[in-house]
Design a protein around this motif. Structure first.
Motif, short mmCIF file in Angstrom:
data_model
loop_
_atom_site.label_atom_id
_atom_site.label_comp_id
_atom_site.label_asym_id
_atom_site.label_seq_id
_atom_site.Cartn_x
_atom_site.Cartn_y
_atom_site.Cartn_z
N ALA A 1 6.06 9.75 -4.48
CA ALA A 1 5.67 8.67 -3.32
C ALA A 1 4.68 7.79 -4.15
CB ALA A 1 5.24 9.34 -2.13
N TYR A 2 4.73 6.36 -3.59
CA TYR A 2 3.98 5.29 -3.88
C TYR A 2 3.96 4.49 -2.85
CZ TYR A 2 8.53 2.92 -5.01
OH TYR A 2 9.73 2.50 -4.78
N LEU A 3 3.09 3.52 -2.81
CA LEU A 3 2.67 2.47 -1.82
C LEU A 3 3.34 1.18 -1.99
CD1 LEU A 3 1.61 1.84 1.07
CD2 LEU A 3 -0.58 1.14 -0.16
N GLU A 4 4.47 0.73 -1.44
CA GLU A 4 5.16 -0.40 -1.54
C GLU A 4 4.55 -1.62 -0.81
OE1 GLU A 4 9.44 -0.90 -2.75
OE2 GLU A 4 9.34 -1.42 -0.68
N VAL A 5 3.79 -2.73 -1.49
CA VAL A 5 3.27 -3.77 -0.68
C VAL A 5 3.66 -5.42 -1.00
CG1 VAL A 5 1.05 -4.63 -0.41
CG2 VAL A 5 1.10 -2.28 -0.87
N GLU A 6 4.17 -5.93 0.08
CA GLU A 6 4.59 -7.50 -0.15
C GLU A 6 3.35 -8.27 0.01
OE1 GLU A 6 7.37 -8.58 2.80
OE2 GLU A 6 8.49 -6.87 2.51
N CYS A 7 2.97 -8.83 -1.09
CA CYS A 7 1.76 -9.60 -1.10
C CYS A 7 1.94 -11.12 -1.74
CB CYS A 7 0.75 -8.95 -1.89
SG CYS A 7 -0.87 -9.66 -1.96
N GLY A 8 2.30 -11.83 -0.92
CA GLY A 8 2.70 -13.30 -1.08
C GLY A 8 4.15 -13.20 -1.77
N GLU A 9 4.38 -13.72 -3.06
CA GLU A 9 5.52 -13.72 -3.63
C GLU A 9 5.80 -12.52 -4.38
OE1 GLU A 9 6.12 -17.08 -6.19
OE2 GLU A 9 4.89 -18.44 -4.80
N PHE A 10 4.88 -11.49 -4.27
CA PHE A 10 5.16 -10.41 -5.34
C PHE A 10 5.25 -9.20 -4.62
CE2 PHE A 10 2.38 -13.37 -7.40
CZ PHE A 10 3.05 -13.50 -8.53
N LEU A 11 6.05 -8.22 -5.06
CA LEU A 11 6.17 -6.83 -4.29
C LEU A 11 5.42 -5.80 -5.44
CD1 LEU A 11 7.40 -5.08 -2.37
CD2 LEU A 11 9.56 -4.85 -3.74
N MET A 12 4.38 -5.22 -5.14
CA MET A 12 3.48 -4.41 -5.72
C MET A 12 3.90 -3.06 -5.48
SD MET A 12 -0.13 -6.33 -5.27
CE MET A 12 -0.69 -5.29 -6.33
N GLU A 13 3.75 -2.07 -6.27
CA GLU A 13 3.95 -0.78 -6.34
C GLU A 13 2.67 -0.08 -6.72
OE1 GLU A 13 7.37 0.27 -8.40
OE2 GLU A 13 8.66 -0.66 -7.21
N MET A 14 1.97 0.60 -5.66
CA MET A 14 0.86 1.27 -6.05
C MET A 14 0.50 2.87 -5.67
SD MET A 14 -1.47 -1.55 -3.93
CE MET A 14 -3.03 -0.61 -4.24
N ASP A 15 0.20 3.57 -6.84
CA ASP A 15 -0.25 4.87 -6.65
C ASP A 15 -1.07 5.13 -5.21
OD1 ASP A 15 0.94 5.66 -9.29
OD2 ASP A 15 -0.92 5.26 -10.06
N LEU A 16 -0.60 6.25 -4.81
CA LEU A 16 -1.25 6.49 -3.25
C LEU A 16 -2.55 7.43 -3.66
CD1 LEU A 16 1.77 7.79 -1.38
CD2 LEU A 16 0.45 5.82 -0.86
N ASP A 17 -3.31 7.66 -4.78
CA ASP A 17 -4.29 7.89 -5.05
C ASP A 17 -5.44 7.37 -4.40
OD1 ASP A 17 -3.05 9.62 -7.00
OD2 ASP A 17 -3.60 8.42 -8.79
N ASP A 18 -6.09 8.15 -3.87
CA ASP A 18 -7.51 7.56 -3.05
C ASP A 18 -7.04 6.55 -1.88
OD1 ASP A 18 -9.08 9.29 -4.49
OD2 ASP A 18 -9.22 7.55 -6.12
N ILE A 19 -5.60 6.46 -1.29
CA ILE A 19 -5.80 5.55 -0.19
C ILE A 19 -5.45 6.67 1.04
CG2 ILE A 19 -3.91 4.03 0.80
CD1 ILE A 19 -3.42 3.05 -2.21
N ASP A 20 -6.01 6.46 2.23
CA ASP A 20 -5.81 6.93 3.40
C ASP A 20 -5.08 6.05 4.17
OD1 ASP A 20 -5.84 8.37 5.90
OD2 ASP A 20 -7.91 7.77 6.32
N ILE A 21 -3.62 6.45 3.94
CA ILE A 21 -2.34 5.56 4.46
C ILE A 21 -2.24 5.71 5.93
CG2 ILE A 21 -0.70 7.50 4.50
CD1 ILE A 21 -0.04 4.16 3.43
N ASP A 22 -2.95 6.73 6.63
CA ASP A 22 -2.88 7.04 8.10
C ASP A 22 -3.72 5.81 8.89
OD1 ASP A 22 -1.02 8.88 7.96
OD2 ASP A 22 -2.55 10.37 7.95
N ASN A 23 -4.83 5.56 8.00
CA ASN A 23 -5.85 4.42 8.53
C ASN A 23 -6.08 3.20 8.02
OD1 ASN A 23 -6.73 6.23 10.58
ND2 ASN A 23 -7.53 7.50 9.21
N LEU A 24 -4.76 2.93 6.97
CA LEU A 24 -4.99 1.73 6.43
C LEU A 24 -5.07 0.36 7.10
CD1 LEU A 24 -5.14 0.96 3.29
CD2 LEU A 24 -2.73 1.05 3.16
#
Length: 64
Positions: A26-49
């Motif tokens: 699993a990873y976090l997919e983020v649309e940021c401007g013109e970019f699509l970023m893929e980020m590791d979920l390490d140290d990210i509290d996805i429930d309260n993001l």
């Protein structure tokens, strides 16, 4: 430009984000401007993001 101003610009650019998964896990997919970023979920509290939290993470990991 200050760190706070840069983070505010990132907040404005963030569209959607979601947890995605591939054969490597699993990873976090983020649309940021013109970019699509893929980020590791390490140290990210996805429930309260929030956009502000995500922008701070992006700044600290990739732009500082």
């Amino acid at each position: 430009m200050t760190k706070e101003e840069r983070i505010a610009r990132i907040v404005a650019d963030i569209g959607e984000w979601r947890v995605a998964e591939d054969e490597e896990g699993a990873y976090l997919e983020v649309e940021c401007g013109e970019f699509l970023m893929e980020m590791d979920l390490d140290d990210i509290d996805i429930d309260n993001l929030t956009k502000e939290d995500l922008a701070t993470i992006i700044f600290n990991r990739y732009l500082s």
